[in-house]
Design a protein around this motif. Structure first.
Motif, PDB file in Angstrom:
ATOM      1  N   SER A 255      35.800  33.093  39.236  1.00  0.00           N
ATOM      2  CA  SER A 255      35.514  32.533  37.912  1.00  0.00           C
ATOM      3  C   SER A 255      34.531  33.403  37.141  1.00  0.00           C
ATOM      4  O   SER A 255      34.508  33.386  35.915  1.00  0.00           O
ATOM      5  CB  SER A 255      34.940  31.121  38.061  1.00  0.00           C
ATOM      6  OG  SER A 255      33.641  31.172  38.618  1.00  0.00           O
ATOM      7  N   ASP A 259      28.921  31.061  42.527  1.00  0.00           N
ATOM      8  CA  ASP A 259      29.500  30.696  43.820  1.00  0.00           C
ATOM      9  C   ASP A 259      30.717  31.534  44.187  1.00  0.00           C
ATOM     10  O   ASP A 259      30.833  32.008  45.321  1.00  0.00           O
ATOM     11  CB  ASP A 259      29.840  29.208  43.828  1.00  0.00           C
ATOM     12  CG  ASP A 259      28.633  28.341  43.517  1.00  0.00           C
ATOM     13  OD1 ASP A 259      27.532  28.683  43.996  1.00  0.00           O
ATOM     14  OD2 ASP A 259      28.766  27.350  42.783  1.00  0.00           O
ATOM     15  N   SER A 260      31.640  31.731  43.256  1.00  0.00           N
ATOM     16  CA  SER A 260      32.818  32.538  43.571  1.00  0.00           C
ATOM     17  C   SER A 260      32.437  34.005  43.764  1.00  0.00           C
ATOM     18  O   SER A 260      33.059  34.718  44.569  1.00  0.00           O
ATOM     19  CB  SER A 260      33.894  32.397  42.488  1.00  0.00           C
ATOM     20  OG  SER A 260      33.423  32.837  41.229  1.00  0.00           O
ATOM     21  N   THR A 353      38.310  29.940  46.889  1.00  0.00           N
ATOM     22  CA  THR A 353      37.555  29.607  45.683  1.00  0.00           C
ATOM     23  C   THR A 353      36.073  29.491  46.006  1.00  0.00           C
ATOM     24  O   THR A 353      35.664  29.539  47.163  1.00  0.00           O
ATOM     25  CB  THR A 353      38.031  28.266  45.080  1.00  0.00           C
ATOM     26  OG1 THR A 353      37.443  27.174  45.819  1.00  0.00           O
ATOM     27  CG2 THR A 353      39.546  28.139  45.105  1.00  0.00           C
ATOM     28  N   GLN A 355      34.499  26.732  45.042  1.00  0.00           N
ATOM     29  CA  GLN A 355      34.232  25.300  44.879  1.00  0.00           C
ATOM     30  C   GLN A 355      33.252  24.809  45.946  1.00  0.00           C
ATOM     31  O   GLN A 355      33.337  25.186  47.104  1.00  0.00           O
ATOM     32  CB  GLN A 355      35.544  24.512  45.006  1.00  0.00           C
ATOM     33  CG  GLN A 355      36.512  24.720  43.860  1.00  0.00           C
ATOM     34  CD  GLN A 355      36.225  23.803  42.689  1.00  0.00           C
ATOM     35  OE1 GLN A 355      35.182  23.156  42.624  1.00  0.00           O
ATOM     36  NE2 GLN A 355      37.147  23.750  41.736  1.00  0.00           N
ATOM     37  N   GLY A 356      32.362  23.939  45.542  1.00  0.00           N
ATOM     38  CA  GLY A 356      31.427  23.335  46.481  1.00  0.00           C
ATOM     39  C   GLY A 356      30.003  23.835  46.362  1.00  0.00           C
ATOM     40  O   GLY A 356      29.059  23.156  46.783  1.00  0.00           O
ATOM     41  N   ASP A 358      27.993  24.219  43.786  1.00  0.00           N
ATOM     42  CA  ASP A 358      27.109  23.421  42.928  1.00  0.00           C
ATOM     43  C   ASP A 358      26.476  22.278  43.708  1.00  0.00           C
ATOM     44  O   ASP A 358      25.284  21.988  43.557  1.00  0.00           O
ATOM     45  CB  ASP A 358      27.896  22.851  41.739  1.00  0.00           C
ATOM     46  CG  ASP A 358      28.130  23.885  40.649  1.00  0.00           C
ATOM     47  OD1 ASP A 358      27.714  25.049  40.841  1.00  0.00           O
ATOM     48  OD2 ASP A 358      28.723  23.546  39.620  1.00  0.00           O
ATOM     49  N   LEU A 467      32.484  16.352  46.266  1.00  0.00           N
ATOM     50  CA  LEU A 467      32.769  17.602  46.960  1.00  0.00           C
ATOM     51  C   LEU A 467      34.009  17.456  47.835  1.00  0.00           C
ATOM     52  O   LEU A 467      34.873  18.333  47.887  1.00  0.00           O
ATOM     53  CB  LEU A 467      31.567  17.982  47.817  1.00  0.00           C
ATOM     54  CG  LEU A 467      31.617  19.268  48.621  1.00  0.00           C
ATOM     55  CD1 LEU A 467      31.478  20.459  47.700  1.00  0.00           C
ATOM     56  CD2 LEU A 467      30.506  19.284  49.660  1.00  0.00           C
ATOM     57  N   VAL A 470      37.698  17.819  46.548  1.00  0.00           N
ATOM     58  CA  VAL A 470      38.250  19.128  46.204  1.00  0.00           C
ATOM     59  C   VAL A 470      39.191  19.543  47.328  1.00  0.00           C
ATOM     60  O   VAL A 470      38.790  20.141  48.318  1.00  0.00           O
ATOM     61  CB  VAL A 470      37.129  20.171  46.020  1.00  0.00           C
ATOM     62  CG1 VAL A 470      37.720  21.522  45.646  1.00  0.00           C
ATOM     63  CG2 VAL A 470      36.140  19.723  44.951  1.00  0.00           C
ATOM     64  N   HIS A 484      38.780  26.330  50.241  1.00  0.00           N
ATOM     65  CA  HIS A 484      37.455  26.260  49.633  1.00  0.00           C
ATOM     66  C   HIS A 484      36.430  26.492  50.746  1.00  0.00           C
ATOM     67  O   HIS A 484      35.897  25.543  51.330  1.00  0.00           O
ATOM     68  CB  HIS A 484      37.255  24.906  48.965  1.00  0.00           C
ATOM     69  CG  HIS A 484      38.423  24.482  48.109  1.00  0.00           C
ATOM     70  ND1 HIS A 484      38.753  25.126  46.936  1.00  0.00           N
ATOM     71  CD2 HIS A 484      39.364  23.516  48.280  1.00  0.00           C
ATOM     72  CE1 HIS A 484      39.825  24.567  46.411  1.00  0.00           C
ATOM     73  NE2 HIS A 484      40.212  23.589  47.211  1.00  0.00           N
TER      74      HIS A 484
END
Length: 611
Positions: A255, A259-260, A353, A355-356, A358, A467, A470, A484
């Protein structure tokens, strides 16, 4: 994508055996006989997924070397040295004995991954869902047989005449579509949540919570910041590299955010690097562009980057929501042109990804970290430092921090952030549904009750429910092998044990992980606290399709069932309302629920008419 169906029954009960084999006959008529499977008296497990080149069923034998169950999914052994390893394909004999004697419960302490653990014995059996709930797990009991499955839409051999719609659940989804209550869109089907164990004895079913994040969080550690950063970096690299080792080709969805970029950096200069690349999806709206940050991260990692443009904002057709056990947001996922992604859809490839991050690394501006510090350390010599850090993090004065933090020290003042969020998410369309919803039925007990946790730590725990949602919930080709890696049990448990004021080191959102990856990712990404957003993308999707959304809801099944008011929909479904209301984008959620309900009602009506 992991997809499965399993049957458990009493092997000594003739009627249950008859029902199981009758059901098996319908299954074998419905799908290819080449699907990997395990069949033993009282237990059958079939892999219905697309990952036919990988082992997804790991047999578990008892002391007599006869099968007593299996692990389905992707499983890794825990490593104290944090040495990345490939997924397990079989167990040593001593491992199988430990698993069988614990009825698979030791899987939570000795292993991790994306899995379901099945145990079978003469009385019935049990199922354990991994703590992250990464593989959907639904179940029902039919004629003495426990039927467990991931995707109802793939189980065409389940008789729809045996199902009845759960309108109360549908109403609750209109109020809060991320419900994890264990209920589903059907009265006969329930969902096993992450960290739960389902025990089946005859007609009796019981659930047991065997992984509680509050217990993990209460066993907190407080190393110095340098040691904490080093441990966080090592653990993050470990889980990311383990997941990358499971596939021949890995693509990181980059992104451009923190994180990514961390995930991509964990794969740079590793044995996997030659099989790693990055893709960046360009939204094409007025949201803050992330392209330059994605390019910087790919350049730093010395890995190739492909940019894919999302242009069309069209809604999926109302009749195209899969006949799943409940409506899912994934229905709205925009799929790029197949020509742009054809090379990343093979069974041997995966998209990773960020994701997670945050939730785990704490991208939250809160004053409550100071309250946690006072509980842990009292008014010690570092109290002033942490007070100033909380003021910096929350962008409030030290007096405001004290006014908010001190009252939260009382146990009774610790209200679940999840409940607060549910109560806040009201629109003119869902207010009736929200009024009839009991928020305390929407999530596991650990997301609702602090159980003695400090306020900021409970805030982190209570939002883990988001979380764990996802995951790939629908059987759609583009969602195959979406992984993820940050949402992995070892990393989750480490972040739960680290104090919030340490995760927000120096009063910076995600401050500890920023320090942990200093030099590993570009500073323009590492030090940037502004986040890219897709809010305008979804608002534009709503406004571009407002006529279609309006007509679908005004003339839909939700209004017909009196779950929505036609008058409320008419007033809210306008471009002006959507653009000005904080939750205008929820029109997309209502459309998703309408599509699911309409598809199922038509299916059930057709079945009953033909019968």
């Amino acid at each position: 994508m992991h997809a499965f169906i399993a049957l458990l029954w009493h092997a000594d009960h003739p009627s249950a055996c008859h029902s199981a084999h009758k059901f098996l006959g319908r299954m074998e008529q419905a799908f290819d006989a080449d699907h990997p499977c395990i069949k033993t008296p009282g237990f059958m497990l079939f892999d219905l997924g697309s990952n036919t080149t990988r082992d997804t069923i790991i047999r578990v034998n008892g002391a007599d070397h006869k099968p007593v169950g299996a692990i389905f999914g992707t499983l890794f052994r825990r490593s104290n040295a944090l040495a990345p390893s490939r997924p397990i394909t079989n167990f040593a004999q001593d491992e199988m004995l430990r698993l069988s004697r614990s009825r698979n419960e030791c899987v939570l302490s000795d292993y991790w991954g994306s899995y379901l653990a099945f145990h079978s014995d003469q009385d019935g059996g049990s199922v354990i869902a991994d703590p992250t709930s990464s593989i959907p797990c639904f179940f029902l009991v039919h004629q003495g047989v426990l039927i467990v499955f991931s995707h109802l839409e793939k189980c065409t051999f389940i008789d729809p005449e045996s199902l009845s719609l759960n309108y109360k659940f549908v109403s609750d989804l209109l109020a809060y579509d991320k419900i994890q209550s264990g209920a589903t869109g059907f009265n006969e089907i329930q969902e096993l949540r992450g960290g739960e164990k389902l025990v089946f004895h005859g007609p009796r079913l019981s659930r047991h919570l065997i992984w509680d994040p509050r217990v993990i969080a209460s066993n907190h550690i407080a190393p110095c910041y340098e040691d904490a950063a080093a441990e966080l970096r090592a653990m993050t690299r470990y889980v990311v590299q383990c997941w990358a080792s499971a596939f021949e080709q890995t693509t990181v969805s980059l992104s451009g955010g923190l994180d990514s970029s961390i995930v991509l950096s964990c794969l740079s200069d590793t044995p996997f690097a030659s099989n790693v690349r990055a893709i960046h999806f360009v939204m094409g709206t007025d949201d803050l562009t992330e392209v330059k940050f994605a390019r910087a991260s790919a350049l730093k990692a010395k890995l190739p980057l492909k940019e894919i443009q999302f242009g069309a904002l069209n809604l999926p057709r109302l009749d195209s929501h899969p006949r799943s056990a409940r409506p899912f947001r994934k229905f709205l996922t925009l799929i790029p042109k197949l020509a742009d992604i054809a090379d990343i859809l093979s069974p041997d490839s995966a998209i990773l990804t960020g994701q997670g991050g945050d939730h785990l690394f704490r991208a939250r501006t809160t004053t409550l970290g100071f309250a946690d510090f006072l509980i842990d350390s009292g008014v010690s010599r570092n109290a002033l430092r942490e007070l100033l850090n909380s003021a910096r993090l929350s962008r409030k004065s030290i007096w405001a921090v004290l006014r908010e933090a001190i009252p939260s020290l009382a146990l009774g003042a610790r209200k679940s952030t999840l409940i607060t969020g549910i109560e806040h998410a009201c629109t003119p369309v869902n207010r009736s549904a929200l009024a009839s919803l009991d928020p305390r039925t929407c999530a596991p007990v650990w997301a609702l009750e602090a159980n003695g946790l400090p306020p900021a730590k409970f805030e982190q725990v209570s939002t883990l429910i988001h979380l764990f949602l996802v995951r790939e919930t629908l059987d759609q080709p583009f969602h195959r092998n979406f992984v993820h890696p940050l949402i992995s049990q070892p990393l989750i448990e480490l972040c739960l044990r680290l104090p919030i004021y340490l995760l927000s080191w120096n009063g910076v959102s995600r401050g500890l992980v920023r320090e942990a990856f200093k030099g590993e990712i570009p500073d323009c990404v590492r030090t940037r606290t502004a986040k890219g957003a897709s809010t305008q993308f979804f608002v534009k999707q709503v406004t571009s399709n407002i006529v279609e959304l309006r007509e679908a809801l005004l003339n839909g099944r939700l209004v017909e069932a009196k779950l929505l008011s036609r008058n409320d929909v008419s007033k809210f479904a306008t471009v002006e309302s959507v653009q000005t209301h904080e939750f205008g984008h929820k029109m997309l959620i209502y459309y998703t629920i309408e599509a699911w309900l309409r598809n199922w009602i038509e299916k059930l009506e057709n079945v009953r008419t033909s019968a």
